[in-house]
Design an enzyme around this catalytic site. Structure first.
Site, PDB file in Angstrom:
ATOM      1  N   PRO A 228       0.834  -1.209   0.000  1.00 38.16           N
ATOM      2  CA  PRO A 228       0.000   0.000   0.000  1.00 38.16           C
ATOM      3  C   PRO A 228       0.872   1.263   0.000  1.00 38.16           C
ATOM      4  O   PRO A 228       1.815   1.365   0.779  1.00 38.16           O
ATOM      5  CB  PRO A 228      -0.801  -0.111   1.295  1.00 38.16           C
ATOM      6  CG  PRO A 228      -0.077  -1.090   2.141  1.00 38.16           C
ATOM      7  CD  PRO A 228       0.691  -1.986   1.235  1.00 38.16           C
ATOM      8  N   GLU A 229       0.544   2.170  -0.873  1.00 32.58           N
ATOM      9  CA  GLU A 229       1.261   3.445  -0.900  1.00 32.58           C
ATOM     10  C   GLU A 229       0.333   4.531  -0.362  1.00 32.58           C
ATOM     11  O   GLU A 229      -0.774   4.233   0.096  1.00 32.58           O
ATOM     12  CB  GLU A 229       1.722   3.744  -2.330  1.00 32.58           C
ATOM     13  CG  GLU A 229       2.729   2.686  -2.813  1.00 32.58           C
ATOM     14  CD  GLU A 229       3.846   3.276  -3.655  1.00 32.58           C
ATOM     15  OE1 GLU A 229       4.267   4.412  -3.381  1.00 32.58           O
ATOM     16  OE2 GLU A 229       4.283   2.594  -4.588  1.00 32.58           O
TER      17      GLU A 229
END
Ligand SMILES: [Zn+2]
Length: 267
Positions: A2-3
């Site tokens: 996840p960014e």
């Protein structure tokens, strides 16, 4: 992994789903995440109400009245709200049980996530101190980027991926932002003009905001992120054609991360 957009979407989901809920108990099944889950968590959270869910870089910050729960999803972490009790699976490491019977469950197959607790000012916490400005706020600008890049000969892509310079710009978004700005990722940061810095600050903001708006989805089952397929010009297109000039994109390793760019459109 996840960014920032996926973490921001998680924040919004949690803000909607758990704000106002009161903690009944905390169950820690696997205390060894990237950092040990604090043993005092159960005691500290019991009876507390979740007042707000905030974010700093890729850290989720849950305001629990008496202190802050700091959560980083790492590579494969996921927070899911269960409305009814369900038996935990192998990778369900921590449950926060609320008084209404719902459960916030932390699932993390690779255990690179972090759950920390602080009663101190957030900016003083070792995980958060030293994180640079948020890219979606006015504190991050072309003027700022120009100022901090003057003495740095590191590749511009690595500069913008440095959390101390700007919070939460990961590999994918760095590639995209540089493509849109027409800047080669391997340029020395100090060689960027003021105009290029202005342009790059804008495109960093754009790619992150667009991904949030398009609703990039992070799926718990696979522990993977599914990005909107139209959101990217270079990500995952290392052997494809440039969306702008039609020429072949180039793929290289930079800082041990895959880096895709157009040698004609990016200078
Ligand atoms: Zn091109």
């Amino acid at each position: 992994m996840p960014e920032l957009p996926e973490v921001e979407l998680t924040r919004r989901r949690l803000e909607r789903d758990i704000t106002g809920k009161q903690v009944q108990q905390v169950l820690v099944r696997a205390p060894k995440l990237r950092l040990p889950v604090p043993p005092e968590l159960e005691e500290a959270l019991r009876g507390r109400t979740i007042r707000a869910v905030e974010r700093r870089g890729k850290y989720l910050l849950l305001d629990c009245e008496a202190g802050w729960l700091i959560v980083h999803l790492g590579m494969t972490g996921f927070l899911r709200l269960l409305h009814t009790p369900q038996l935990p699976g192998k990778h369900d490491h921590v449950d926060i049980v609320f008084t209404d019977g719902s459960v916030l469950r932390f699932h993390d197959p690779r255990k690179f996530g972090t759950i920390a607790w602080t009663t101190d000012t957030l900016d003083n916490h070792p995980l958060l101190a030293g994180i640079g400005p948020e890219p979606l706020t006015a504190a991050f600008s072309g003027a700022y980027l120009f100022r901090v890049s003057r003495t740095r000969r590191v590749a511009v892509k690595l500069l913008i991926m440095n959390m101390a310079i700007v919070a939460g710009v990961g590999n994918i978004y760095a590639n995209e932002a540089l493509f849109r700005a027409g800047i080669r990722p391997d340029r020395a940061a100090s060689s960027l003009s003021r105009t290029e810095c202005e342009r790059l600050a804008v495109t960093i903001r754009e790619v992150l905001q667009e991904s949030i708006d398009l609703g990039s989805t992070y799926r718990v089952e696979e522990g993977t992120v599914t990005y909107h397929p139209l959101a990217f010009d270079v990500y995952g297109r290392g052997h494809g054609a440039c969306t702008s000039c039609g020429g072949a994109l180039e793929a290289v390793r930079l800082g041990n991360r895959s880096t895709v760019f157009c040698p004609r459109c990016q200078q």
